[in-house]
Design an enzyme around this catalytic site. Sequence first.
Site, short mmCIF file in Angstrom:
data_model
loop_
_atom_site.label_atom_id
_atom_site.label_comp_id
_atom_site.label_asym_id
_atom_site.label_seq_id
_atom_site.Cartn_x
_atom_site.Cartn_y
_atom_site.Cartn_z
N ALA A 136 0.84 -1.20 0.00
CA ALA A 136 0.00 0.00 0.00
C ALA A 136 0.87 1.25 0.00
CB ALA A 136 -0.88 -0.01 1.25
N GLU B 226 4.24 -4.33 7.74
CA GLU B 226 3.33 -3.29 8.27
C GLU B 226 3.70 -2.78 9.65
OE1 GLU B 226 2.40 -5.97 6.62
OE2 GLU B 226 0.78 -5.51 5.23
N GLY C 238 0.53 -5.12 1.63
CA GLY C 238 -0.69 -5.43 0.89
C GLY C 238 -0.40 -6.20 -0.40
N GLU D 55 -0.04 -9.70 0.59
CA GLU D 55 -1.34 -10.21 1.06
C GLU D 55 -2.26 -10.58 -0.10
OE1 GLU D 55 -1.47 -6.81 3.88
OE2 GLU D 55 -2.45 -8.28 5.17
C1 LIG Z 1 -2.74 -2.59 4.04
C2 LIG Z 1 -1.36 -3.16 3.98
O1 LIG Z 1 -1.36 -4.25 4.89
C3 LIG Z 1 -0.36 -2.13 4.37
C4 LIG Z 1 0.89 -2.11 3.53
O2 LIG Z 1 0.97 -2.58 2.43
S1 LIG Z 1 2.24 -1.29 4.21
C5 LIG Z 1 3.40 -1.09 2.92
C6 LIG Z 1 4.35 -2.24 2.82
N1 LIG Z 1 5.40 -1.94 1.85
C7 LIG Z 1 6.67 -1.73 2.17
O3 LIG Z 1 7.07 -1.80 3.32
C8 LIG Z 1 7.61 -1.42 1.04
C9 LIG Z 1 8.36 -0.13 1.28
N2 LIG Z 1 9.30 0.15 0.19
C10 LIG Z 1 10.54 -0.35 0.15
O4 LIG Z 1 10.98 -1.04 1.02
C11 LIG Z 1 11.41 0.01 -1.04
O5 LIG Z 1 10.82 1.12 -1.65
C12 LIG Z 1 11.56 -1.14 -2.05
C13 LIG Z 1 12.51 -2.18 -1.48
C14 LIG Z 1 10.24 -1.76 -2.38
C15 LIG Z 1 12.14 -0.58 -3.38
O6 LIG Z 1 13.35 0.07 -3.12
P1 LIG Z 1 14.03 0.97 -4.29
O7 LIG Z 1 14.03 0.18 -5.56
O8 LIG Z 1 15.31 1.46 -3.73
O9 LIG Z 1 13.02 2.14 -4.55
P2 LIG Z 1 12.73 3.37 -3.60
O10 LIG Z 1 13.61 4.50 -4.00
O11 LIG Z 1 12.74 2.95 -2.21
O12 LIG Z 1 11.21 3.67 -3.99
C16 LIG Z 1 10.82 4.42 -5.13
C17 LIG Z 1 9.87 5.50 -4.68
O13 LIG Z 1 8.69 4.90 -4.13
C18 LIG Z 1 8.47 5.35 -2.79
N3 LIG Z 1 7.87 4.23 -2.05
C19 LIG Z 1 8.38 2.99 -1.87
N4 LIG Z 1 7.53 2.22 -1.19
C20 LIG Z 1 6.45 2.99 -0.93
C21 LIG Z 1 5.22 2.75 -0.25
N5 LIG Z 1 4.90 1.56 0.25
N6 LIG Z 1 4.35 3.78 -0.16
C22 LIG Z 1 4.63 4.99 -0.69
N7 LIG Z 1 5.78 5.26 -1.37
C23 LIG Z 1 6.67 4.26 -1.47
C24 LIG Z 1 9.85 5.72 -2.30
O14 LIG Z 1 9.80 6.62 -1.23
C25 LIG Z 1 10.44 6.35 -3.55
O15 LIG Z 1 9.89 7.63 -3.70
P3 LIG Z 1 10.73 8.82 -4.40
O16 LIG Z 1 11.08 8.33 -5.76
O17 LIG Z 1 9.83 9.98 -4.36
O18 LIG Z 1 11.93 8.98 -3.54
#
Ligand SMILES: C[C@H](O)CC(=O)SCCNC(=O)CCNC(=O)[C@H](O)C(C)(C)COP(=O)(O)OP(=O)(O)OC[C@H]1O[C@@H](n2cnc3c(N)ncnc32)[C@H](O)[C@@H]1OP(=O)(O)O
Length: 727
Positions: free
Chosen positions: A68, A136, A113, A116
């Site tokens: 998400a 999360e 998500g 999931e």
């Molecule tokens: C309802 C559900 O249960 C809730 C959820 O899903 S919670 C979300 C779970 N997701 C995560 O934890 C993933 C978080 N992201 C990451 O770890 C890393 O971005 C990644 C390993 C996927 C990719 O890394 P990398 O290739 O270096 O890209 P990265 O530079 O980090 O990301 C590209 C852009 O997307 C953004 N981004 C990455 N994940 C994001 C997310 N989940 N939400 C919003 N923005 C996100 C980054 O901040 C970055 O933004 P920018 O270009 O403006 O700086």
Amino acid sequence: MDESTMNKTVLEVGADGVGIITIVNPPLNLVSVDVFLSLKKSIEEAVQRDDIKALVITGSQGKFSAGADVTTFGKGIKARTDFGFLSIEFATDTLEAARKPIVAAIDGPAFGGGLEVALACHARISTSAAQLGLTELQYGILPGLGGTQRLPRLVGLPKALEMIMMSKRISGKDALKLGLVDAIAPRDTLLSTARQWALDISDYRKPWVVSLYKTDRLEPLSEARIILNLAKSQARERTPNLTHPLVCIDVIEEGIVAGPRTGLWKEAEALLQLRQSDTCKALVHFFFAQRATLKIPGITDMALSPRKINKVAILGGGLMGSGIATAFLLANYHVILKEVDHNLLLAGIGRVKANLRSHAKKGKMTKEKLETVSSLLEGVLDYDSFKDVDLVIEAVLEDVSLKQQVFADLEKYCPQHCIFASNTSSIDLNKIGENTTSQNRILGAHFFSPAQFMPLLEIVRTEWTSLQVLVDLLDVSKKIKKTAVVVGNCTGFAVNRMFFPFSQAATLLVERGADIYQIDQSITSFGMPMGPFRLADLVGFRVAVASGSQYIEKFKERVHKSYLIPFMLEDKREGQSTCKGFYLYDEKRKASPDPEIVKFVEKARRASQVTVDPKLSRLSAGEIVEMLFFPVVNEACRILAEGVAIRASDLDIASVLGRGFPAYRGGIIFWANFIGSKYICSRLEDWSRVYGKFFEPCPYLVEHAMKQIPLVMLSPLKDTLKTVDFL
Ligand SMILES: C[C@H](O)CC(=O)SCCNC(=O)CCNC(=O)[C@H](O)C(C)(C)COP(=O)(O)OP(=O)(O)OC[C@H]1O[C@@H](n2cnc3c(N)ncnc32)[C@H](O)[C@@H]1OP(=O)(O)O
């Protein structure tokens, strides 16, 4: 890609009767509300169509989905994603309950998500390099699309708890071992393998697994309760100020006790509340602040490619030097460790090898890797082998003239391109390089102890440091897995300078009536790893006095000169190393309060001739936190005003990763903004009237308080770089 082709899913049907649904929301295929609505529509359409026998869900451009969009947490929720829509109406009653088999084809990230969605599919095929995780909890929420119910049923409770509670990310290869994915396929045959798997399910050659109702991997109820209770007590111990880990365990438990559908409802309810919490806001801020450190205006936007660093030399094999050497070896660098005599060299090498062995013992490295990595270490007593060194990190004693000599020597023996970094924690880098003509390749590489573990690297640039050198060191920091924060040159740089008033405030309060152990207790309850006095014991009083003298000299007008530690040193108390400091230490290094400490406190009170304020002996924990941390905020404001830090959020990262300020409070500036600059400023003004200039708020803080605005940069970046390049 234009807007109309993004933020949705695309359904394509092949001649084999398999419909491929691709999530198209590059670069990471985040699952937005629109993506979910489109995915639901695609599945519903596919279920109706006669030409589709089975389905595969995948992500565009080789990335399944990073989950998400966390920027939406804490904000209003769109009507269609109301309570239960995502996990029940979509993931369970549409996706998992589809009358046609659905297989997830996973490459790249499958987080939160995103994973999931895959868990609700009837099978999962991934590449071995794919990254999977329910991350999360890292954002103060819990898996909200059924992850709390499906993951334990697929991999068993202990492994699921480990992954969820630690927000652990695992590779496709490890996911196969756990049973989280059903098969691994190379990237180029991932889709064809998933297609075939979906057809096999459709034709009853492979099982059609509905993970929500799988029970074979679940422990019997009595055993599950023991595992859950253990997880709860570990969570309470590890993060006593946080509720979301406990809420998450309760939700998992509900599903096991009352059935998975009841668990899903409880999960939806918990998500709704947690995503509005202050903890969630702070942790989301921390996530983005950490990513922001990679973008440094005037440096990372100059399109400079980092040069390759092959050989690194570390000067000094003490605690810091050996820790730094370990960090480089773990990243497979060829490391030269230089000491001044044979015994010191043996001791330094011994420390590095012990660090590496302990790494292997903890299962973080195989025996073979331990051998390979150890063979990359070379101990030397002279500069003969420095002629092809690319980077030197000096970690000798904090003595200006010694460092000046070392840097002058380096200039003689190292190649022209070699970078000279100093691990000094407080000495002005211009002074260190005074006897050289290499100012453009000198910078600070301030590691935090123990350097092999602590995740922060404070990179200090002077007005002369070349951009190329900065880009090179930033690249190295990524390779040795450190988060780098680039700061300007000043006494104590950003981290130590910001936190110097923390220990100063602590001794000031004690000399005026507060209790040492109550202060430490209040600070650890706030969430710091240890209080200021326990920390002083750990660092050692000699180091504390040596670095303290730099501040006393530089910031005379506002430092508090304490007699407490000097008196204790006279009595041969030096901290933990002598088993006596503010605490007494047993042979297992367990600390206990020392009743004799009062003797030193009284002596210091007499020497400083201050009047004891009875109010200070009755301070609440909250007041203690304010009196120690508001001076830190005040110094952070000076650092921002002087342009030493690039942005306020860098100080958040520095405070969390360098000093253990709780990430769930967002970092020092985020926390200050949460409290409000007006309140902080007024408290500091009150205290400065009673206890003196040490507490006086700086003009930057006063200005923000008057305007009642958050503490962020007001002025543009100070341009400190005078040279462009030396290459
Ligand atoms: C309802 C559900 O249960 C809730 C959820 O899903 S919670 C979300 C779970 N997701 C995560 O934890 C993933 C978080 N992201 C990451 O770890 C890393 O971005 C990644 C390993 C996927 C990719 O890394 P990398 O290739 O270096 O890209 P990265 O530079 O980090 O990301 C590209 C852009 O997307 C953004 N981004 C990455 N994940 C994001 C997310 N989940 N939400 C919003 N923005 C996100 C980054 O901040 C970055 O933004 P920018 O270009 O403006 O700086």
